[in-house]
Design a protein around this motif. Structure first.
Motif, PDB file in Angstrom:
ATOM      1  N   CYS A 189      -9.613  73.781  48.448  1.00  0.00           N
ATOM      2  CA  CYS A 189     -10.612  74.536  49.205  1.00  0.00           C
ATOM      3  C   CYS A 189     -11.936  74.557  48.435  1.00  0.00           C
ATOM      4  O   CYS A 189     -11.997  75.058  47.304  1.00  0.00           O
ATOM      5  N   SER A 190     -12.979  74.047  49.043  1.00  0.00           N
ATOM      6  CA  SER A 190     -14.272  73.951  48.355  1.00  0.00           C
ATOM      7  C   SER A 190     -14.897  75.315  48.059  1.00  0.00           C
ATOM      8  O   SER A 190     -15.796  75.414  47.227  1.00  0.00           O
ATOM      9  N   THR A 191     -14.421  76.356  48.679  1.00  0.00           N
ATOM     10  CA  THR A 191     -14.951  77.706  48.447  1.00  0.00           C
ATOM     11  C   THR A 191     -14.696  78.186  47.027  1.00  0.00           C
ATOM     12  O   THR A 191     -15.499  78.928  46.463  1.00  0.00           O
ATOM     13  N   TYR A 192     -13.580  77.759  46.437  1.00  0.00           N
ATOM     14  CA  TYR A 192     -13.171  78.290  45.146  1.00  0.00           C
ATOM     15  C   TYR A 192     -13.589  77.393  43.999  1.00  0.00           C
ATOM     16  O   TYR A 192     -13.322  76.194  43.996  1.00  0.00           O
ATOM     17  N   GLN A 193     -14.206  78.013  42.997  1.00  0.00           N
ATOM     18  CA  GLN A 193     -14.554  77.334  41.756  1.00  0.00           C
ATOM     19  C   GLN A 193     -13.559  77.662  40.648  1.00  0.00           C
ATOM     20  O   GLN A 193     -13.461  76.945  39.666  1.00  0.00           O
ATOM     21  N   ASN A 194     -12.845  78.772  40.826  1.00  0.00           N
ATOM     22  CA  ASN A 194     -11.878  79.245  39.845  1.00  0.00           C
ATOM     23  C   ASN A 194     -10.591  79.641  40.556  1.00  0.00           C
ATOM     24  O   ASN A 194     -10.628  80.406  41.526  1.00  0.00           O
ATOM     25  N   VAL A 195      -9.480  79.123  40.070  1.00  0.00           N
ATOM     26  CA  VAL A 195      -8.164  79.452  40.611  1.00  0.00           C
ATOM     27  C   VAL A 195      -7.339  80.008  39.460  1.00  0.00           C
ATOM     28  O   VAL A 195      -7.257  79.399  38.394  1.00  0.00           O
ATOM     29  N   ILE A 196      -6.741  81.177  39.699  1.00  0.00           N
ATOM     30  CA  ILE A 196      -5.897  81.822  38.686  1.00  0.00           C
ATOM     31  C   ILE A 196      -4.479  81.875  39.220  1.00  0.00           C
ATOM     32  O   ILE A 196      -4.252  82.289  40.364  1.00  0.00           O
ATOM     33  N   PHE A 197      -3.535  81.496  38.378  1.00  0.00           N
ATOM     34  CA  PHE A 197      -2.116  81.603  38.711  1.00  0.00           C
ATOM     35  C   PHE A 197      -1.394  82.244  37.536  1.00  0.00           C
ATOM     36  O   PHE A 197      -1.603  81.845  36.388  1.00  0.00           O
ATOM     37  N   CYS A 198      -0.562  83.244  37.811  1.00  0.00           N
ATOM     38  CA  CYS A 198       0.258  83.811  36.735  1.00  0.00           C
ATOM     39  C   CYS A 198       1.704  83.914  37.171  1.00  0.00           C
ATOM     40  O   CYS A 198       2.003  84.064  38.359  1.00  0.00           O
TER      41      CYS A 198
END
Length: 164
Positions: free
Chosen positions: A67-76
């Motif tokens: 998705c081009s909207t997101y510059q940062n993706v966090i997964f925990c």
């Protein structure tokens, strides 16, 4: 460059709280907690449910990453074995992302204090303390950036991660 933060740690290390705060520090950010991908009652771990949760995680992460909207993706998620991290990374498209694999670690006494608060509040069962402390040494073996959270707040941890 876009960034993917894969943040692991044993139960009670502060992953979810840290990531919720980190999400608000980073621009154009989305957050996925692996626990949300198999929130069931009763909680049953089997070959089938393990496969299902990994499929769910990778599917959602790939949607976020594309998705081009997101510059940062966090997964925990707990991610106490290198194989878990490696499988996720092998199944998600990180071509346009800088990937940070991080483990939140702490000493046993700090972890016990944190978890005891949750046990007292009825959020967790008492056996989580023993299970979580037993996993602590596993994080030393992982190919991750280690952040010791024994004596820092989740906000301090989030700020440190944001500046990586």
């Amino acid at each position: 460059m876009k960034k993917l933060y894969i943040i692991g740690g044993t139960m009670g290390a502060g992953k979810t709280t840290t990531c919720q705060l980190l999400k608000n520090e980073l621009a154009d950010c989305v957050f996925l907690d692996g626990d949300w991908c198999w929130d069931m009652h009763p909680f049953k771990i089997s070959v089938e449910t393990k496969k299902m949760v990994m499929n769910n995680i990778c599917y959602i992460l790939n949607n976020f990453l594309s998705c081009s909207t997101y510059q940062n993706v966090i997964f925990c998620w707990v991610m106490h074995e290198q194989e878990i991290i490696d499988e996720i990374l092998s199944r998600v498209d990180t071509a346009n992302y800088k990937v940070f694999c991080i483990s939140l670690v702490c000493d046993a006494e700090s972890l016990k204090r944190r978890l005891q608060k949750d046990v007292t509040s009825g959020i967790r069962a008492n056996d989580v303390i023993t299970r979580s402390i037993a996993r602590l040494p596993l994080y030393d073996k992982l190919n991750t950036i280690k952040i010791n959270v024994s004596n820092v707040t989740a906000a301090q941890t989030a700020a440190k991660i944001a500046h990586l």
